[in-house]
Write a protein that holds these residues in place. Structure first.
Motif, mmCIF file in Angstrom:
data_model
loop_
_atom_site.group_PDB
_atom_site.id
_atom_site.type_symbol
_atom_site.label_atom_id
_atom_site.label_comp_id
_atom_site.label_asym_id
_atom_site.label_seq_id
_atom_site.Cartn_x
_atom_site.Cartn_y
_atom_site.Cartn_z
ATOM 1 N N TYR A 103 43.248 37.206 45.126
ATOM 2 C CA TYR A 103 41.910 37.376 45.683
ATOM 3 C C TYR A 103 41.858 36.836 47.110
ATOM 4 C CZ TYR A 103 36.884 36.853 46.344
ATOM 5 O OH TYR A 103 35.602 36.934 46.853
ATOM 6 N N CYS B 243 32.614 44.116 43.936
ATOM 7 C CA CYS B 243 32.023 43.042 43.128
ATOM 8 C C CYS B 243 30.564 42.848 43.528
ATOM 9 C CB CYS B 243 32.825 41.764 43.363
ATOM 10 S SG CYS B 243 32.027 40.276 42.762
ATOM 11 N N CYS C 96 30.461 39.231 45.557
ATOM 12 C CA CYS C 96 31.131 38.972 46.839
ATOM 13 C C CYS C 96 31.503 40.238 47.604
ATOM 14 C CB CYS C 96 32.383 38.136 46.612
ATOM 15 S SG CYS C 96 33.678 39.078 45.784
ATOM 16 N N CYS D 173 33.957 40.334 40.070
ATOM 17 C CA CYS D 173 35.403 40.053 40.094
ATOM 18 C C CYS D 173 35.712 38.727 39.395
ATOM 19 C CB CYS D 173 35.919 40.043 41.526
ATOM 20 S SG CYS D 173 35.471 38.581 42.453
ATOM 21 N N CYS E 124 34.800 35.408 41.333
ATOM 22 C CA CYS E 124 33.385 34.988 41.291
ATOM 23 C C CYS E 124 33.022 34.422 39.919
ATOM 24 C CB CYS E 124 32.476 36.160 41.647
ATOM 25 S SG CYS E 124 32.599 36.582 43.392
HETATM 26 ZN ZN ZN Z 1 33.510 38.668 43.592
#
Ligand code: ZN
Ligand code: FES
Length: 303
Positions: free
Chosen positions: A139, A276, A279, A288, A291
């Motif tokens: 990520y 997502c 975010c 996601c 998060c």
């Molecule tokens: Zn996210």
């Protein structure tokens, strides 16, 4: 034993290439391999801004150094994953190389910045720390690269890593992973930055020799969670085969890239990519995993 290039006394034998090199010619060979890989797979060029992910181990330190020496526009990123003293020691190694050589470095600390704790997450989600750590790293690689306008994310994966991953994926016929195993993962979404592995033809031993010759400091220990990992077993098996028949790893990986990989392309899961809700980064679900991790850790802190 004579160097195949200059005929002086050789210092290192590379059985799989049936070649020996003196130190100077080894460095020539090494840099040549890296630039050849970059060109062959059109990874990036001198105009591109590259984010190199550095853990402090020999492979990523070699990657960082060679990209800088070859004149690429590289910014390094180090992620402190909160793995006790291992993380603190590796951060020091990376920071000291950056400051000695006056190189740009982005440091991310998942605990300080996002309140993340891979051990709490591993307990709550009943997943191994390595799999949580992997999701967080993937990520952040992408997010930092996307936000910073980078063209590619480069990692220090070597021939041993790639051959071991391939063996693991073949043993359980992971079609989706096989479809995606390559020295370059192209951009399949405007928010997904290209991932590249410029060292994929160089072995661990060659990366080690490179950092030793260049007197580059690196962290000798592996992550404590790698002990007992399947990938280590796969590496041992491949090392045995390599001893008996030099070149096995390289033939296995190159054969797959040239002949095998294409057969998995249409079986690769056609996962629907979306953004997502929290975010905006690319995911396959509503929110996601990063998060969700942040929420779990923050909730636990409140209670
Ligand atoms: Zn996210
Ligand atoms: Fe991620 Fe070891 S580096 S768990």
């Amino acid at each position: 034993m004579k160097c195949v290039r200059c005929k002086q006394k050789a210092k290192i034998l590379l059985k799989r290439h049936n070649a020996a090199f003196c130190n100077e010619c080894f460095l020539y060979y090494y840099r040549n391999q890296v630039t050849k890989n970059i060109r062959k797979y059109k990874m990036f060029d001198k105009k591109d801004k590259i984010l190199a992910v550095i853990s402090g181990g020999k492979d990523s330190m070699a990657l960082w150094d060679v990209l800088v020496k070859e004149g690429y526009n590289v910014v390094a990123m180090y992620i402190n994953l909160g793995i006790g003293e291992y993380s603190n020691r590796s951060q020091k190694v990376v920071e000291s190389f950056a400051s000695k050589n006056n190189l740009p470095l982005i440091v991310k600390d998942i605990k300080k910045e996002f309140g993340l704790d891979i051990y709490k997450l591993s307990k709550t989600l009943k997943r191994s720390p390595c799999s949580i750590c992997g999701s967080i790293k993937r990520y952040l690689f992408n997010k930092v690269a996307y936000d910073g306008g980078f063209s590619a994310v480069a990692t220090g994966h070597n021939l041993d890593d790639e051959a071991a991953t391939l063996l693991g994926n073949v043993l359980s016929w992971e079609e989706g992973y096989l479809a995606r195993q390559a020295p370059v993962l192209p951009q399949t979404h405007p928010k997904l930055i290209k991932k590249v592995k410029p060292l994929y033809t160089l072995t661990e031993r060659e990366n080690l020799y490179y950092v030793l010759l260049n007197k580059i400091e690196f962290l000798h220990e592996e992550c404590p969670h790698s002990v007992g990992a399947r990938s280590i077993l796969f590496k041992e098996v491949l090392n045995k085969l390599e001893e008996e028949s030099p070149g096995t790893k390289q033939r296995f990986l190159n054969g797959f890239l040239e002949k095998g990989r294409r057969h998995f392309q249409d079986v690769s899961e056609k996962l629907e990519l979306r953004e997502c809700k929290t975010c905006g980064q690319v995911t396959t679900v509503e929110e996601c995993s990063f998060c969700r991790f942040v929420k779990i850790c923050n909730q636990q802190q409140e209670t």
